[in-house]
Design an enzyme around this catalytic site. Sequence first.
Site, PDB file in Angstrom:
ATOM      1  N   THR A 188      -8.436  13.745  -0.871  1.00 52.08           N
ATOM      2  CA  THR A 188      -9.118  13.079   0.238  1.00 52.08           C
ATOM      3  C   THR A 188     -10.454  13.725   0.563  1.00 52.08           C
ATOM      4  O   THR A 188     -11.406  13.035   0.932  1.00 52.08           O
ATOM      5  CB  THR A 188      -8.202  13.065   1.480  1.00 52.08           C
ATOM      6  OG1 THR A 188      -7.034  12.301   1.167  1.00 52.08           O
ATOM      7  CG2 THR A 188      -8.895  12.453   2.687  1.00 52.08           C
ATOM      8  N   SER A 192      -4.108  13.464  -5.496  1.00 49.75           N
ATOM      9  CA  SER A 192      -3.116  14.457  -5.924  1.00 49.75           C
ATOM     10  C   SER A 192      -1.778  13.827  -6.302  1.00 49.75           C
ATOM     11  O   SER A 192      -1.014  14.416  -7.063  1.00 49.75           O
ATOM     12  CB  SER A 192      -2.913  15.539  -4.859  1.00 49.75           C
ATOM     13  OG  SER A 192      -2.243  15.040  -3.725  1.00 49.75           O
TER      14      SER A 192
END
Length: 164
Positions: free
Chosen positions: A11, A53
Amino acid sequence: MTIQIFTTGGTIDKAYFDALSEYQFTQTIVPKLLEVGRVTLAHKVETLFQKDSLELTDNDRARIRAAVTASDSRGIVITHGTDTMTETAAALRGIEGKTIVLVGALSPARFAESDAPFNLGMALATAQIAPSGVYITMNGTVFDAFAVTKDRANGRFVSLEPSA
């Protein structure tokens, strides 16, 4: 001391494209964060990849481990998505003689109210002064990477209770 910074996505590096109504990766924002923060600490930034991720594989984690192991720097910072940060930390267990700090953000660094700049600053400080080991810096706290979890409901990281 020169801090080696490896970027892997997450992010912290996402950008929002309104026309697409989704987040996507562009070029890493880490050098810009360092510039805006007026960081004078010697550092090198290398992008390993730009992935969410949740999409990281064992091969990706092996690539991160190889890069950390090969680095001449004792202080290592890895920008990473928060969802699997602890899994990557586990893949880094046992690397001797290095202070390895994983860091991310709960909102993109390109957002005005992002936690990214503060978290990155914490990671740089930790990489300079903490003993060798693996750490996660989030929410104004330095965590033992093997005793922390992401509390998704409350949007923060919390220490795990030590096992008896």
